[in-house]
Design a protein around this motif. Structure first.
Motif, mmCIF file in Angstrom:
data_model
loop_
_atom_site.group_PDB
_atom_site.id
_atom_site.type_symbol
_atom_site.label_atom_id
_atom_site.label_comp_id
_atom_site.label_asym_id
_atom_site.label_seq_id
_atom_site.Cartn_x
_atom_site.Cartn_y
_atom_site.Cartn_z
ATOM 1 N N PRO A 126 0.801 -1.228 0.000
ATOM 2 C CA PRO A 126 0.000 0.000 0.000
ATOM 3 C C PRO A 126 0.832 1.276 0.000
ATOM 4 O O PRO A 126 0.441 2.263 -0.604
ATOM 5 N N GLU A 127 1.971 1.267 0.667
ATOM 6 C CA GLU A 127 2.833 2.455 0.697
ATOM 7 C C GLU A 127 3.960 2.385 -0.319
ATOM 8 O O GLU A 127 4.874 3.195 -0.300
ATOM 9 N N GLN A 128 3.931 1.372 -1.193
ATOM 10 C CA GLN A 128 4.882 1.207 -2.290
ATOM 11 C C GLN A 128 6.322 1.032 -1.821
ATOM 12 O O GLN A 128 7.266 1.441 -2.499
ATOM 13 N N VAL A 129 6.498 0.380 -0.690
ATOM 14 C CA VAL A 129 7.823 0.102 -0.162
ATOM 15 C C VAL A 129 8.560 -0.868 -1.092
ATOM 16 O O VAL A 129 9.726 -0.648 -1.438
ATOM 17 N N ILE A 130 7.874 -1.935 -1.498
ATOM 18 C CA ILE A 130 8.496 -2.927 -2.376
ATOM 19 C C ILE A 130 8.748 -2.313 -3.751
ATOM 20 O O ILE A 130 9.821 -2.487 -4.331
ATOM 21 N N SER A 131 7.774 -1.586 -4.261
ATOM 22 C CA SER A 131 7.897 -0.956 -5.580
ATOM 23 C C SER A 131 9.099 -0.024 -5.636
ATOM 24 O O SER A 131 9.868 -0.046 -6.601
ATOM 25 N N ARG A 132 9.252 0.789 -4.626
ATOM 26 C CA ARG A 132 10.381 1.727 -4.611
ATOM 27 C C ARG A 132 11.707 0.995 -4.475
ATOM 28 O O ARG A 132 12.686 1.354 -5.135
#
Length: 181
Positions: A126-132
């Motif tokens: 949800p907070e895009q930790v993995i994406s970033r």
């Protein structure tokens, strides 16, 4: 202004900011690009280890190549390609599929999979930790991890996972050892 009013105002502003961030990022929801599907695979070498939430999903899949698909229910190209990814996962026992729901609501994710009668591994981001951490700025983006779970190939944007060329590339990749991937 009372302390309670300030706290409520901060909570409302924080909620609005979080909602705006979730709807605006990642910035691009990519559609299919021209060219051969096999040309869409980019070699990558990410040094960043999987963030904890993704690592927990990958641990039971040790020794298998993994497709990590970054997607969202609000991304139409993502929704379009998901059934083909699930079909590939079911048809290729040497490969596992892990989906990362980017800036999405889990109730929407569960509803999407229930409507399509599929049940892949889902990791919430949800907070895009993995994406970033893994430099994902387009949806959908799929990373191919070798058997040691090191990212080796990336596909940005929608791709037809049903095509013979794509499936052959995936099979060849899954058959390689980590040192040769």
């Amino acid at each position: 202004m009372s302390d309670m009013r300030r706290a409520m105002r901060r909570r409302v502003l924080t909620s609005i900011g979080g909602l705006a961030a979730a709807t605006l990022a990642p910035a691009v929801c990519a559609t299919a690009r021209a060219g051969s599907p096999d040309d869409r695979f980019e070699a990558i070498d990410l040094a960043a280890p999987p963030p904890p939430a993704l690592r927990r999903a990958l641990d039971p899949l040790r020794g298998r190549a993994v497709l990590v698909n970054f997607w969202a229910t609000w991304c139409e190209p993502c929704r379009t390609e998901m059934p083909a990814l699930v079909s590939l996962d079911e048809a290729e026992p040497a490969i596992a599929l892990v989906t990362v729901a980017v800036a999405d609501r889990m109730d929407e994710v569960r509803r999407f999979f229930a409507d399509h009668l599929v049940d892949p591994i889902v990791v919430a981001d949800p907070e895009q930790v993995i994406s970033r951490a893994w430099d994902v700025s387009y949806l959908p983006t799929t990373l191919l991890l070798d058997a040691a779970h090191q990212p080796r190939l990336r596909v940005r944007g929608e791709i037809d996972w049903h095509t013979d060329a794509v499936r052959a590339r995936i099979r060849a990749f899954a058959g390689r050892s980590p040192a040769h991937a």
